[in-house]
Every structure is written in structure tokens, then in C-alpha cells.
Design a protein around this motif. Structure first.
Motif, PDB file in Angstrom:
ATOM      1  N   GLU A   9       5.081  -6.027  -5.534  1.00  0.00           N
ATOM      2  CA  GLU A   9       3.692  -5.565  -5.475  1.00  0.00           C
ATOM      3  C   GLU A   9       2.779  -6.790  -5.422  1.00  0.00           C
ATOM      4  O   GLU A   9       2.819  -7.622  -6.328  1.00  0.00           O
ATOM      5  CB  GLU A   9       3.325  -4.765  -6.726  1.00  0.00           C
ATOM      6  CG  GLU A   9       4.156  -3.525  -6.963  1.00  0.00           C
ATOM      7  CD  GLU A   9       4.068  -3.105  -8.421  1.00  0.00           C
ATOM      8  OE1 GLU A   9       3.256  -2.222  -8.727  1.00  0.00           O
ATOM      9  OE2 GLU A   9       4.802  -3.679  -9.243  1.00  0.00           O
ATOM     10  N   SER A  31      -3.469  -7.047  -0.742  1.00  0.00           N
ATOM     11  CA  SER A  31      -2.622  -6.139  -1.526  1.00  0.00           C
ATOM     12  C   SER A  31      -1.629  -5.439  -0.604  1.00  0.00           C
ATOM     13  O   SER A  31      -2.025  -4.936   0.450  1.00  0.00           O
ATOM     14  CB  SER A  31      -3.468  -5.051  -2.200  1.00  0.00           C
ATOM     15  OG  SER A  31      -4.474  -5.611  -3.003  1.00  0.00           O
ATOM     16  N   PHE A  32      -0.367  -5.464  -1.002  1.00  0.00           N
ATOM     17  CA  PHE A  32       0.631  -4.649  -0.300  1.00  0.00           C
ATOM     18  C   PHE A  32       1.839  -4.472  -1.205  1.00  0.00           C
ATOM     19  O   PHE A  32       1.964  -5.155  -2.228  1.00  0.00           O
ATOM     20  CB  PHE A  32       1.047  -5.270   1.043  1.00  0.00           C
ATOM     21  CG  PHE A  32       1.682  -6.630   0.958  1.00  0.00           C
ATOM     22  CD1 PHE A  32       3.038  -6.771   0.744  1.00  0.00           C
ATOM     23  CD2 PHE A  32       0.921  -7.788   1.101  1.00  0.00           C
ATOM     24  CE1 PHE A  32       3.628  -8.026   0.669  1.00  0.00           C
ATOM     25  CE2 PHE A  32       1.496  -9.056   1.017  1.00  0.00           C
ATOM     26  CZ  PHE A  32       2.854  -9.176   0.806  1.00  0.00           C
ATOM     27  N   GLN A  33       2.682  -3.556  -0.839  1.00  0.00           N
ATOM     28  CA  GLN A  33       3.896  -3.293  -1.621  1.00  0.00           C
ATOM     29  C   GLN A  33       5.102  -3.227  -0.695  1.00  0.00           C
ATOM     30  O   GLN A  33       4.961  -2.882   0.469  1.00  0.00           O
ATOM     31  CB  GLN A  33       3.793  -1.932  -2.320  1.00  0.00           C
ATOM     32  CG  GLN A  33       2.590  -1.821  -3.222  1.00  0.00           C
ATOM     33  CD  GLN A  33       2.596  -0.525  -4.000  1.00  0.00           C
ATOM     34  OE1 GLN A  33       3.242   0.440  -3.602  1.00  0.00           O
ATOM     35  NE2 GLN A  33       1.890  -0.511  -5.121  1.00  0.00           N
ATOM     36  N   LEU A  40       8.994  -4.165   5.699  1.00  0.00           N
ATOM     37  CA  LEU A  40       7.552  -4.200   5.953  1.00  0.00           C
ATOM     38  C   LEU A  40       7.283  -5.254   7.021  1.00  0.00           C
ATOM     39  O   LEU A  40       7.707  -6.404   6.883  1.00  0.00           O
ATOM     40  CB  LEU A  40       6.792  -4.585   4.663  1.00  0.00           C
ATOM     41  CG  LEU A  40       5.295  -4.846   4.860  1.00  0.00           C
ATOM     42  CD1 LEU A  40       4.523  -3.545   5.010  1.00  0.00           C
ATOM     43  CD2 LEU A  40       4.711  -5.674   3.714  1.00  0.00           C
ATOM     44  N   ILE A  42       4.536  -7.611   8.888  1.00  0.00           N
ATOM     45  CA  ILE A  42       3.165  -8.114   8.761  1.00  0.00           C
ATOM     46  C   ILE A  42       2.775  -8.727  10.104  1.00  0.00           C
ATOM     47  O   ILE A  42       3.474  -9.602  10.615  1.00  0.00           O
ATOM     48  CB  ILE A  42       3.014  -9.159   7.631  1.00  0.00           C
ATOM     49  CG1 ILE A  42       3.520  -8.595   6.296  1.00  0.00           C
ATOM     50  CG2 ILE A  42       1.548  -9.587   7.489  1.00  0.00           C
ATOM     51  CD1 ILE A  42       3.325  -9.537   5.101  1.00  0.00           C
ATOM     52  N   ARG A 228       7.295   0.163   7.520  1.00  0.00           N
ATOM     53  CA  ARG A 228       5.849   0.125   7.295  1.00  0.00           C
ATOM     54  C   ARG A 228       5.284  -1.114   7.947  1.00  0.00           C
ATOM     55  O   ARG A 228       6.003  -2.069   8.231  1.00  0.00           O
ATOM     56  CB  ARG A 228       5.543   0.158   5.789  1.00  0.00           C
ATOM     57  CG  ARG A 228       6.071   1.451   5.148  1.00  0.00           C
ATOM     58  CD  ARG A 228       5.880   1.509   3.646  1.00  0.00           C
ATOM     59  NE  ARG A 228       4.470   1.578   3.294  1.00  0.00           N
ATOM     60  CZ  ARG A 228       3.809   0.632   2.660  1.00  0.00           C
ATOM     61  NH1 ARG A 228       4.403  -0.473   2.294  1.00  0.00           N
ATOM     62  NH2 ARG A 228       2.541   0.785   2.409  1.00  0.00           N
ATOM     63  N   ALA A 230       1.754  -3.849   7.934  1.00  0.00           N
ATOM     64  CA  ALA A 230       0.463  -4.289   7.406  1.00  0.00           C
ATOM     65  C   ALA A 230      -0.178  -5.178   8.466  1.00  0.00           C
ATOM     66  O   ALA A 230       0.463  -6.094   8.982  1.00  0.00           O
ATOM     67  CB  ALA A 230       0.654  -5.069   6.112  1.00  0.00           C
ATOM     68  N   ILE A 237      -5.841  -7.577   4.495  1.00  0.00           N
ATOM     69  CA  ILE A 237      -5.132  -6.514   5.203  1.00  0.00           C
ATOM     70  C   ILE A 237      -6.178  -5.509   5.642  1.00  0.00           C
ATOM     71  O   ILE A 237      -6.995  -5.058   4.833  1.00  0.00           O
ATOM     72  CB  ILE A 237      -4.054  -5.901   4.310  1.00  0.00           C
ATOM     73  CG1 ILE A 237      -2.907  -6.910   4.251  1.00  0.00           C
ATOM     74  CG2 ILE A 237      -3.575  -4.556   4.864  1.00  0.00           C
ATOM     75  CD1 ILE A 237      -1.792  -6.548   3.352  1.00  0.00           C
ATOM     76  N   VAL A 240      -2.813  -0.589   6.838  1.00  0.00           N
ATOM     77  CA  VAL A 240      -1.426  -0.633   6.354  1.00  0.00           C
ATOM     78  C   VAL A 240      -0.905   0.789   6.225  1.00  0.00           C
ATOM     79  O   VAL A 240      -1.665   1.718   5.933  1.00  0.00           O
ATOM     80  CB  VAL A 240      -1.342  -1.403   5.002  1.00  0.00           C
ATOM     81  CG1 VAL A 240      -2.205  -0.787   3.918  1.00  0.00           C
ATOM     82  CG2 VAL A 240       0.092  -1.526   4.491  1.00  0.00           C
ATOM     83  N   ASP A 314       0.334   7.540   2.896  1.00  0.00           N
ATOM     84  CA  ASP A 314       0.747   6.158   3.169  1.00  0.00           C
ATOM     85  C   ASP A 314      -0.036   5.539   4.339  1.00  0.00           C
ATOM     86  O   ASP A 314       0.540   4.922   5.229  1.00  0.00           O
ATOM     87  CB  ASP A 314       2.257   6.068   3.425  1.00  0.00           C
ATOM     88  CG  ASP A 314       2.737   4.614   3.433  1.00  0.00           C
ATOM     89  OD1 ASP A 314       2.055   3.758   2.823  1.00  0.00           O
ATOM     90  OD2 ASP A 314       3.769   4.327   4.066  1.00  0.00           O
TER      91      ASP A 314
END
Ligand SMILES: Nc1ncnc2c1ncn2[C@@H]1O[C@H](COP(=O)(O)OP(=O)(O)O)[C@@H](O)[C@H]1O
Ligand SMILES: [Mg+2]
Length: 341
Positions: A9, A31-33, A40, A42, A228, A230, A237, A240, A314
């Protein structure tokens, strides 16, 4: 392990670089998880803060840079609070490993492949030399390198670029990490080899159920490999969420621009459209939405700060117009046109 918690996180991460020219605000509240076993992606233009964000996760921000706000938690434990500095050294290279862009700079030219892999195994996994060599051969097989026994005795310059990147992946896997961070891992390789390496990463991710952060310029790759995505712009970000949904129906005008600028996989003859203008100077980022000076849908409200707003399951977007419901639906040509094959 706490299955209900995301593995990683990142919350409101602020990273500044104190340069002669001024303070470069490389990460302005990111912020991202990343969930267990999740990939994920990016994405974002060069200089948007992708590398800085993952360097912060690895505890690799050094002078003149400083983490000045926010938190990064791995398995629920902070990597940045006073105790976190010790924790990050424990997890780096073991529970979190990184694959860099250019394997030539990350492999040591004076040591054989065998020495470099066994060294990691002896150091991090407390293995003896003999078992470490056997394990090194297994790892080379895992990344589809032929004649692994022979490779152990070779030096990095004796291998092709793609092969060296496979060795880097083997080293990254040596400690059975829970998270692999790949920062533009294939940029230095030719297109065919790129595809093979990405396929290997994807295959390993699924087989080993490891989490992956994949930084890339290539939205087509993200559409194919990532659960996912971002989208970063100017140290933040801006969108996302679930990759399929973001590609099928991008909301932020910048995300739409990026997708439009990606030639679809079916039609390679299609003309490339680029986003007009240049990203802002991170020493003096514009107030409010940093994309607003380039945005063809800019409104007065865009000059005000906009936080990431939930827009569905999401899905989050940082766009004043979207939060007001004022972003027009994407052009039909764009919807569903995403690079996903
Ligand atoms: N060591 C450093 N010193 C000064 N500025 C830096 C340093 N590292 C990164 N930056 C700045 O931080 C911003 C984000 O960089 P980076 O994360 O490398 O972008 P990306 O990976 O998205 O291309 C850029 O403006 C870059 O110039
Ligand atoms: Mg980078």
C-alpha cells in the motif's frame, strides 16, 4: 501474511529532490495498492514519477531526494517510519526484488552468471555453495535458458541482451520474492525479444502467484499482462483501476490521449497521434490539475486541487470535470478500441 490486506500500500507518498535549480516535486501524493498475485501496470510519459515511486518502495531514494510525506506499507508494516528503514533492508532483494531496464549495468561484468546467482542464494537464502549451484541451474531452467550448466560458467558479455534479461529475472526470483518490480524491463531489447521476455514474466507471475509492478511506456503490454493499471502524470496518479475497464472506457482526458497515441495491435498502419504540449516542470507544477494546460476540455474548476475520486468499482480518477460529471463520453472510436487484442 494477512490475506485481507493488500501486499503493498502506497499512501500519499511525497518525494522531493533538492536540486540547485529548486525543489523537484517528483511524487506529489501518490497512492496505489498491489494485491497478492496481482500485476499492476504503471504508465505515463517520461518524467511523470514512475521510477521515483518504485525507488521509494525499495528504499532507494537517496540524496538529494527525500521522502517527505505519506507511507508505504508492505504486508501491513511501514517501510518508511523510523523502524521501517531496517524493515526495508530486510525485504529488499528478498521479499521485494527489482528487474531494471538494462541488465548490462545491473550484472557485474567480471563475475560469471553462476557466481552472481549463487551469491544471492548464499547471502539471502543461507544456502551452501553446492545446493546453491543446483538451485541456480533450476532457476535458469525456470526462465527458459538452455544449457544451464554451461551458462553458469559464462560471463554477461557472452550472452545476448534477451538472455541477460532472463538471468536478471532468475536472480530476481532466487529469493522467492512476493513482489517483483520491473521498471521498463524490455526497453533496451528488440521487439521480438521484448515480447518473449514479457510473456515469460507473465507466465512466471501466474505460476508462482507473485505480485508484479510493471512500469512500461507500452499500453499494449499493460492491456495484455496487467490486472490493474495506474496512469501517472506530473508526480500524481490521475487514473487507476481495473485494466480492462480503464482501456474500454478511459475517463481522464490524459488517459484518453495516451490510448489514442497507442497504435492498436490490429492496425499497425494507423497513424500515431501524440498528445500536444509537454509535461510541466516539477519545480513549479501548475495549480490544480497539472494536465489542464494541455487539456482540450479544461474548465475553470480544473485550477483547483482535485483528489482521486471513485467513479465505479475499482476505478478512481483525478479530474475535476469527471467529478462533476462533465467529461463527455469518449468518442465511439476510442471506446473499446484499447490495444487489447
Ligand atoms: N536523483 C534525482 N535528482 C533530481 N531529480 C530527480 C532525480 N531522480 C528523479 N528526478 C526527477 O523526478 C521526476 C520523476 O522522475 P522519474 O521517476 O525518473 O520519471 P519516470 O520514471 O516516470 O520517467 C523527474 O522530473 C526527474 O527529473
Ligand atoms: Mg523511469
Amino acid at each position: 501474511m494477512t490475506p485481507s490486506l493488500p501486499l503493498l500500500e502506497v499512501e500519499n507518498l511525497v518525494v522531493n529532490f533538492y536540486t540547485r535549480g529548486g525543489v523537484v516535486q517528483a511524487s506529489r501524493g501518490v497512492s496505489f495498492q498491489v494485491g497478492h498475485g496481482e500485476t499492476l501496470g504503471i504508465v505515463g510519459e517520461s518524467g511523470s514519477g514512475k521510477t521515483v515511486a518504485v525507488q521509494a518502495v525499495m528504499g532507494l531514494i537517496s540524496s538529494p531526494g527525500r521522502i517527505e510525506g505519506g507511507d508505504i506499507r508492505f504486508n501491513g508494516r511501514s517501510l518508511v517510519d523510523p523502524a521501517g528503514r531496517k524493515y526495508v533492508r530486510q525485504v529488499r532483494g528478498k521479499e521485494i526484488s527489482m528487474i531494471f531496464q538494462d541488465p548490462m549495468t545491473s550484472l557485474n561484468p567480471v563475475f560469471t552468471i553462476g557466481t552472481q546467482i549463487t551469491e544471492v542464494l548464499c547471502h539471502h537464502m543461507s544456502m551452501d555453495k553446492g545446493p546453491a549451484r543446483l538451485r541456480a541451474m533450476e532457476l535458469l531452467e525456470l526462465v527458459d535458458i538452455n544449457a544451464p550448466k554451461k551458462r553458469l560458467g559464462q560471463y554477461p558479455h557472452e550472452l545476448s541482451g534477451g538472455m541477460r534479461q532472463r538471468v536478471m529475472i532468475a536472480i530476481a526470483l532466487a529469493c522467492e520474492p512476493r513482489l517483483i518490480i520491473a521498471d521498463e524491463p524490455t526497453t533496451a531489447l528488440d521487439v521480438t525479444v521484448q515480447a518473449q521476455i514479457l510473456e515469460l514474466l507473465s507466465d512466471l507471475q501466474a505460476r508462482l502467484n507473485v505480485s508484479v509492478i510493471l512500469i512500461t511506456h507500452d499500453l499494449g503490454v499493460v492491456a495484455q499482462l496487467c490486472h490493474r493499471v495506474a496512469v501517472m502524470y506530473a508526480g500524481r496518479i490521475i487514473e487507476v483501476g481495473d485494466a480492462d475497464r480503464v482501456f474500454a472506457d478511459p475517463v481522464h482526458p490524459y488517459t484518453r490521449g495516451l490510448i489514442r497515441a497507442t497504435p492498436s495491435l490490429e492496425d499497425v498502419t494507423e497513424r500515431m497521434v501524440s498528445i500536444e504540449g509537454v509535461p510541466p516542470d516539477l519545480i513549479r507544477p501548475p495549480a490544480g490539475c497539472a494536465f489542464s494546460p494541455r487539456c482540450d476540455q479544461v474548465k475553470e474548476g480544473c485550477r483547483r486541487h482535485q483528489s482521486l475520486t471513485p467513479i465505479g468499482e475499482d476505478r478512481h480518477v483525478r479530474c475535476w470535470c469527471a467529478a462533476q460529471g462533465k467529461v463527455p463520453p469518449a468518442e465511439p472510436a476510442l471506446v473499446g478500441k484499447g490495444p487489447r487484442p
